[in-house]
Write an enzyme that holds these catalytic residues in place. Structure first.
Site, PDB file in Angstrom:
ATOM      1  CB  CYS A   1      30.297  14.237 -69.459  1.00  7.71           C
ATOM      2  SG  CYS A   1      30.006  13.870 -67.725  1.00  7.71           S
TER       3      CYS A   1
ATOM      4  CB  CYS B   1      29.232  10.783 -68.250  1.00  8.06           C
ATOM      5  SG  CYS B   1      28.652  12.373 -67.723  1.00  8.06           S
ATOM      6  CG  ASP B   2      30.833   9.477 -71.716  1.00  9.22           C
ATOM      7  OD1 ASP B   2      29.923   8.763 -71.278  1.00  9.22           O
ATOM      8  OD2 ASP B   2      30.633  10.492 -72.409  1.00  9.22           O
TER       9      ASP B   2
END
Ligand code: NAP
Length: 303
Positions: free
Chosen positions: A133, A136-137
């Site tokens: 992701c 997200c990261d």
């Protein structure tokens, strides 16, 4: 131990499952939603949803939370347990690790999970350089070197996002043409820090505690080592239907076979969302499935 019994059990608390719960409660059916992790499904990783009718901008997290609150307020019960199997003996029984629950109708809305590359150490390195992701990261890789594996829209959009965060982005794809949109490929070609590595696959992960390099092999068998701090894997998704394959029919790719009615081959068992055979897998079609599956389940229960 007595098995709690509901009118409808919804397996999966993503947009499809939570919408099904809303529709079922509005028809005064008792509803249990079983969710393995956290409600919301994959949409919680989307920072900005721009294509849901009447919501010009909303984060996936906020969207999921609003749905959850709506379903709870209407009286849907939620339990955070993974459904491990489904038995259909007229009354349907869902088993989790510690409990069993029964219902007259079941809606399977389990969505899909990230496809892995299948490389040694891949699981161990999740959160240590490997991510599924970018939204997200990605921020953990500011000014670092990363690679994205895949050639669909997710990989292209991940690479585009990472190009503005990381120092350098390798986009590694097993063919020389992309499954994803041409316009996004063009945007990527304009980015000076994006390097296309085509006709190639990631074949090995180099790591001690964290990922430090990847081995890439092209279609001629030539092997190159790339020093990277991160690898974002975006090679598609796999429907999460395996645990229910003795009750519902799956197609060759693992999707639950059901038409727009969301009915499966087992009476009283319905399927909703990304794990169903369908042409368009979007948030709006997931919530639409939830409404249809619940309506069908209500008809089934009312005889
Ligand atoms: P996808 O479209 O299925 O693409 C998966 C990509 O991974 C393909 O390029 C495929 O290569 C490659 N791949 C598959 N298995 C592989 C393996 N074992 N090793 C190396 N490469 C592998 O998946 P997605 O990108 O996650 O998209 C899923 C759906 O969501 C699509 O319908 C997509 O259009 C949609 N989506 C839409 C948007 C948007 O509208 N903004 C954004 C993201 C996703 P091949 O091409 O060679 O098969």
């Amino acid at each position: 131990m007595e098995t709690p019994t509901y009118d409808i059990i919804v397996i999966g608390g993503g947009p499809a499952g939570m919408t099904a719960a809303i529709y079922a409660r509005r028809a005064s059916k008792t509803v249990l939603v079983l969710e393995a992790t956290a409600c919301g499904g994959q949409i919680i990783n989307t920072p900005d949803i721009e294509n849901y009718p009447a919501e010009a901008h909303i984060s996936g997290f906020d969207f999921a939370n609003k749905l959850y609150e709506q379903a709870k307020a209407l009286g849907a019960e939620f339990k955070f347990e993974r459904a491990l199997s489904l038995r259909d003996g007229g009354l349907k029984t869902v088993l989790t690790k510690k409990n069993s629950y029964a219902a007259r109708a079941v809606i399977i809305a389990t969505g899909s999970e990230n496809r892995r590359l299948g490389l040694e150490n891949e699981d161990r390195l999740i959160g240590r350089g490997i991510s599924y992701c970018a939204n997200c990261d990605g921020a953990f890789f500011r000014k670092k070197t990363v690679a994205v594996a895949g050639g669909g829209n997710t990989a292209l959009e991940d690479a585009l996002y990472l190009a503005d965060v990381a120092e350098k982005v390798y986009l590694i794809h097993r063919r020389d043409s992309f499954r994803g949109e041409a316009a996004t490929v063009e945007h990527l070609r304009e980015k000076k820090n994006v390097e296309f590595v085509l006709n190639s696959r990631v074949t090995k992960l180099g790591a001690d505690k964290r990922l430090s390099s990847i081995e890439v092999t092209d279609i001629h068998g030539e092997v190159t080592e790339l020093k990277v701090d991160g690898l974002f894997v975006a090679v598609g998704r796999i429907p999460e239907n395996r645990d229910f394959s003795d009750v519902i029919e799956l197609d060759a790719a693992g999707y639950a076979v059901a038409d727009e009615s969301c009915r499966t081959r087992s009476k009283g068992v319905f399927v909703a969302g990304d794990n169903r055979t369908k042409a368009v897998r979007q948030l709006v079609t997931a919530t639409a499935d939830g409404a249809v599956a619940a309506t069908e389940a209500i008809h089934f229960l009312n005889g």
